[in-house]
Design an enzyme around this catalytic site. Structure first.
Site, mmCIF file in Angstrom:
data_model
loop_
_atom_site.group_PDB
_atom_site.id
_atom_site.type_symbol
_atom_site.label_atom_id
_atom_site.label_comp_id
_atom_site.label_asym_id
_atom_site.label_seq_id
_atom_site.Cartn_x
_atom_site.Cartn_y
_atom_site.Cartn_z
ATOM 1 N N TRP A 116 23.882 -42.666 -9.924
ATOM 2 C CA TRP A 116 23.770 -42.901 -11.364
ATOM 3 C C TRP A 116 24.942 -43.670 -11.963
ATOM 4 C CZ3 TRP A 116 28.329 -40.822 -12.608
ATOM 5 C CH2 TRP A 116 28.822 -39.798 -11.771
ATOM 6 N N ASN A 117 26.043 -43.864 -11.233
ATOM 7 C CA ASN A 117 27.265 -44.337 -11.899
ATOM 8 C C ASN A 117 27.201 -45.809 -12.315
ATOM 9 O OD1 ASN A 117 27.397 -44.973 -9.152
ATOM 10 N ND2 ASN A 117 29.624 -45.070 -9.180
ATOM 11 N N LYS A 157 14.483 -45.403 -4.840
ATOM 12 C CA LYS A 157 14.549 -44.208 -5.684
ATOM 13 C C LYS A 157 15.895 -44.236 -6.397
ATOM 14 C CE LYS A 157 16.121 -40.174 -5.155
ATOM 15 N NZ LYS A 157 16.810 -40.203 -6.489
ATOM 16 N N CYS A 164 33.234 -45.767 -7.437
ATOM 17 C CA CYS A 164 33.646 -45.475 -6.052
ATOM 18 C C CYS A 164 34.930 -46.208 -5.672
ATOM 19 C CB CYS A 164 32.514 -45.777 -5.078
ATOM 20 S SG CYS A 164 31.933 -47.464 -5.203
ATOM 21 N N GLU A 187 37.805 -36.912 -3.567
ATOM 22 C CA GLU A 187 37.579 -37.943 -4.586
ATOM 23 C C GLU A 187 37.352 -37.296 -5.955
ATOM 24 O OE1 GLU A 187 33.828 -39.933 -4.032
ATOM 25 O OE2 GLU A 187 34.549 -41.770 -4.978
ATOM 26 N N GLU A 209 26.924 -47.008 1.512
ATOM 27 C CA GLU A 209 28.006 -47.323 0.566
ATOM 28 C C GLU A 209 28.408 -45.994 -0.068
ATOM 29 O OE1 GLU A 209 30.493 -47.890 -1.696
ATOM 30 O OE2 GLU A 209 29.020 -48.328 -3.247
ATOM 31 N N LEU A 210 29.435 -45.366 0.506
ATOM 32 C CA LEU A 210 29.759 -43.980 0.132
ATOM 33 C C LEU A 210 31.051 -43.918 -0.689
ATOM 34 C CD1 LEU A 210 28.790 -42.416 3.576
ATOM 35 C CD2 LEU A 210 27.326 -42.916 1.606
ATOM 36 N N GLY A 268 26.093 -43.578 -2.720
ATOM 37 C CA GLY A 268 26.296 -42.232 -3.262
ATOM 38 C C GLY A 268 27.376 -41.495 -2.495
ATOM 39 N N SER A 269 27.283 -40.179 -2.508
ATOM 40 C CA SER A 269 28.380 -39.374 -1.953
ATOM 41 C C SER A 269 28.321 -39.295 -0.416
ATOM 42 C CB SER A 269 28.360 -37.976 -2.561
ATOM 43 O OG SER A 269 27.207 -37.295 -2.146
ATOM 44 N N GLU A 321 17.521 -39.923 -10.976
ATOM 45 C CA GLU A 321 16.692 -39.354 -12.050
ATOM 46 C C GLU A 321 17.506 -39.201 -13.328
ATOM 47 O OE1 GLU A 321 16.720 -38.318 -8.911
ATOM 48 O OE2 GLU A 321 14.734 -39.163 -8.504
ATOM 49 N N GLU A 334 27.542 -54.978 1.101
ATOM 50 C CA GLU A 334 26.621 -55.511 0.107
ATOM 51 C C GLU A 334 27.340 -56.691 -0.519
ATOM 52 O OE1 GLU A 334 25.845 -51.616 -2.143
ATOM 53 O OE2 GLU A 334 23.947 -52.297 -1.296
HETATM 54 P P1 NAD Z 1 25.507 -36.027 -5.513
HETATM 55 O O1 NAD Z 1 25.969 -36.332 -4.170
HETATM 56 O O2 NAD Z 1 24.762 -34.754 -5.743
HETATM 57 O O3 NAD Z 1 24.540 -37.191 -6.036
HETATM 58 C C1 NAD Z 1 24.844 -38.566 -5.933
HETATM 59 C C2 NAD Z 1 23.515 -39.339 -5.944
HETATM 60 O O4 NAD Z 1 22.823 -39.141 -4.738
HETATM 61 C C3 NAD Z 1 22.580 -38.880 -7.069
HETATM 62 O O5 NAD Z 1 22.175 -39.985 -7.820
HETATM 63 C C4 NAD Z 1 21.390 -38.228 -6.370
HETATM 64 O O6 NAD Z 1 20.141 -38.530 -6.964
HETATM 65 C C5 NAD Z 1 21.453 -38.790 -4.971
HETATM 66 N N1 NAD Z 1 21.039 -37.790 -3.995
HETATM 67 C C6 NAD Z 1 21.487 -36.520 -3.898
HETATM 68 N N2 NAD Z 1 20.889 -35.887 -2.866
HETATM 69 C C7 NAD Z 1 20.027 -36.780 -2.302
HETATM 70 C C8 NAD Z 1 19.117 -36.732 -1.211
HETATM 71 N N3 NAD Z 1 18.988 -35.638 -0.438
HETATM 72 N N4 NAD Z 1 18.384 -37.836 -0.937
HETATM 73 C C9 NAD Z 1 18.520 -38.973 -1.678
HETATM 74 N N5 NAD Z 1 19.358 -39.070 -2.718
HETATM 75 C C10 NAD Z 1 20.111 -37.994 -3.033
HETATM 76 O O7 NAD Z 1 26.777 -36.067 -6.459
HETATM 77 P P2 NAD Z 1 27.005 -36.027 -8.044
HETATM 78 O O8 NAD Z 1 27.490 -34.667 -8.487
HETATM 79 O O9 NAD Z 1 25.859 -36.623 -8.786
HETATM 80 O O10 NAD Z 1 28.198 -37.044 -8.117
HETATM 81 C C11 NAD Z 1 29.467 -36.713 -7.735
HETATM 82 C C12 NAD Z 1 29.880 -37.196 -6.380
HETATM 83 O O11 NAD Z 1 29.047 -38.253 -5.935
HETATM 84 C C13 NAD Z 1 31.275 -37.763 -6.462
HETATM 85 O O12 NAD Z 1 32.190 -36.868 -5.919
HETATM 86 C C14 NAD Z 1 31.216 -39.073 -5.698
HETATM 87 O O13 NAD Z 1 31.830 -38.961 -4.466
HETATM 88 C C15 NAD Z 1 29.780 -39.303 -5.392
HETATM 89 N N6 NAD Z 1 29.244 -40.556 -5.916
HETATM 90 C C16 NAD Z 1 29.558 -41.705 -5.275
HETATM 91 C C17 NAD Z 1 29.066 -42.904 -5.730
HETATM 92 C C18 NAD Z 1 29.399 -44.210 -5.069
HETATM 93 O O14 NAD Z 1 29.229 -45.255 -5.676
HETATM 94 N N7 NAD Z 1 29.838 -44.226 -3.846
HETATM 95 C C19 NAD Z 1 28.229 -42.923 -6.842
HETATM 96 C C20 NAD Z 1 27.922 -41.723 -7.490
HETATM 97 C C21 NAD Z 1 28.412 -40.537 -7.000
#
Ligand code: NAD
Length: 478
Positions: free
Chosen positions: A151-152, A175, A284, A381, A250-251, A228-229, A178, A458
């Site tokens: 989402w960021n 996807k 990130c 992080e 891309e974590l 994402g994470s 949400e 990317e």
């Molecule tokens: P999170 O890991 O719960 O969610 C991050 C994203 O991943 C969300 O948009 C979510 O929809 C998606 N996601 C979660 N579980 C999934 C699954 N099983 N399958 C597919 N998609 C899934 O974390 P959060 O609380 O929303 O955000 C905080 C942490 O996320 C931070 O500590 C940061 O490290 C990480 N983050 C990293 C980035 C990045 O650009 N690398 C971006 C956003 C969040």
């Protein structure tokens, strides 16, 4: 008013989920419900998978020049609709409207770059050891792709997947988060309105774990790209193993910033204070561990604190706001935990360290000094508006401390000594190094991490290559 109507896009048609499930989208600045985002059912996901298989056949047979024309039309539509898309982005994600417009500008640039670069998916001829044989290396689209994004950066995260796939000739199911669905829907509408064939781009929402496990269990997608994470990235890699999909991950990161005594401290502070609080630190590549050389340390902490105090925090739709809220209240608790733990480890809070107001998920721009390396914030992080600062003495010491974590995404160095810059550029264990400026993310340059920050790039020619596969052809007597 929230401008976007939230729907799924399956096989070229906009629809609600077939089981009628949905969840609310919250404005993090006001806590108001903006809209309901529909959830795709298992049968909707199966339709999207099938559509992406059919869409791939059509799109890969479309010439790169025709593909570029559609992508360019989508980019022009985004330009026409930029104010509405940016408003949607700010309302669902919180960042200031001006920042949202810059993000959509970047989205448009990325789309254009991949559209153009798709024309240059060159192969090569290799001289043969067999008399009369012609040896060809060709690049072809890897197949239908799927992507899951956070989402960021509701626009950037989405377009890097969509445009990378489409530029290379792949179809894609994406996807988005949400929590920020409207920006993705608005971008997808531009592609549909530009004449993308049905099934080439499919957009779904749902319970993330359920959607990703269903899609990744299918052998239709040949490629997965995730932003994402780290824990979620590792989970998706395991799910992809059974069908051996190509992966781009891309974590997260934990970017060290090394400020040497020979840097221009005022300029460095002006650059870093803006960069740290951009998107409330939910980036990130945000600078997250500040190592300042001994002689400059005191002045740096004072200067950073002064600048953090001056940041205007509020609803991103209001004029003059420089920092919006965090995405959700769960993140406020995480910030409080980081701050409390740092205090327990002997750090001082020079400003901030608490939630702001009681409506919206606002957290104060926070500066922590004398933070020891074993405080949690120096290891995990923070993903928020927290700036932990510590000091160092020698070059070798700071390199060792900067490289001490399992992550390796961005890193930053401030120095006026060219020799020192060259030496530390080589020494840092990171995918991105910014010296005296933070410009490490552009459409035309590779963006990505090493070690536990993931792999694959990317942007740049590498970003297109991530959606291509290599075929070797040798022919004789034809
Ligand atoms: P999170 O890991 O719960 O969610 C991050 C994203 O991943 C969300 O948009 C979510 O929809 C998606 N996601 C979660 N579980 C999934 C699954 N099983 N399958 C597919 N998609 C899934 O974390 P959060 O609380 O929303 O955000 C905080 C942490 O996320 C931070 O500590 C940061 O490290 C990480 N983050 C990293 C980035 C990045 O650009 N690398 C971006 C956003 C969040």
């Amino acid at each position: 008013m929230y401008p976007e109507k939230l729907e799924l896009l399956i096989n070229g048609e906009w629809c609600q989920g077939s089981e009628g499930k949905s969840e609310p989208v919250i404005n993090p600045a006001t806590e108001e419900v903006l809209a309901e985002v529909p959830h795709a059912s298992v049968s909707d996901l199966d339709r999207a998978l099938q559509a992406s298989a059919e869409g791939f056949k059509v799109w890969r047979a479309t010439s790169p020049l025709q593909r570029q024309a559609v992508i360019e039309k989508a980019a022009s539509l985004m330009q026409e609709r930029i104010d509405d898309i940016a408003r949607t982005l700010t309302m669902e994600m919180g960042k200031p409207f001006g920042e949202s417009k810059v993000e959509i500008g970047f989205v448009i640039d990325v789309a254009r770059w991949y559209g153009e670069e798709g024309k240059r998916a060159y192969g090569r001829l290799v001289p043969s050891r067999f008399p009369g044989a012609r040896q060809m290396v060709v690049k072809e689209p890897v197949g239908p792709a799927c992507a899951f994004v956070a989402w960021n950066f509701p626009g950037t995260n989405v377009i890097r997947k969509i445009a990378g796939a489409l530029g290379a000739g792949c179809s894609i199911i994406i996807k988005p988060s949400e929590e920020t669905p409207g920006t993705a829907v608005a971008i997808a509408r531009c592609f549909q309105d530009a004449g993308l064939p049905p099934g080439t781009l499919n957009v779904v929402f749902g319970v993330p774990g359920e959607v990703s496990s269903h899609i990744l269990a299918s052998s239709i997608p040949r490629k997965v790209s995730f932003t994402g994470s780290i824990p979620v990235g590792k989970h998706l890699l395991k799910l992809s193993a059974d069908t051996l999909k190509r992966c781009t991950m891309e974590l997260g990161g934990h970017a060290p910033v090394v400020v040497f005594d020979d840097a221009d401290i005022e300029k460095t502070l002006n650059t870093l204070a803006v960069f740290k609080f951009r998107n409330a630190g939910q980036v990130c590549i945000s600078p997250t561990r500040f190592y300042v050389q001994d002689k400059s340390y005191k002045a740096f902490v004072e200067g950073f604190t002064e600048r953090a105090k001056a940041v205007k925090v509020g609803n991103g739709m209001d004029d003059g706001i420089e920092m919006g809220p965090l995405i959700a209240d769960r993140r406020l608790d995480v910030m409080d935990e980081f701050v409390a733990d740092a205090k327990d480890h002997g750090a001082s809070i020079t400003t901030g360290g608490e939630r702001m107001g009681n409506q919206g998920y606002f957290y104060s721009p926070t500066v922590l000094s004398d933070v020891p390396d074993d405080a949690r914030i120096m290891v995990d992080e923070p993903f928020g508006p927290l700036a932990p600062i510590t000091h160092f003495n020698s070059f070798d010491e700071v390199v060792e401390r900067a490289n001490s974590l399992p992550f390796g995404l961005a890193s930053y160095v401030f120095t006026s000594d060219g020799g020192k810059a060259a030496k530390i550029e080589d020494a840092l264990d990171a995918g991105l190094v910014g010296v005296n400026h933070p410009g490490v993310a552009t459409p035309e340059t590779p963006f990505g991490g090493v070690n536990e920050s993931g792999y694959g790039s990317e942007g740049g020619i590498e970003g297109l290559d991530a959606f291509l596969r290599t075929k070797f052809i040798t022919e004789v007597g034809v």
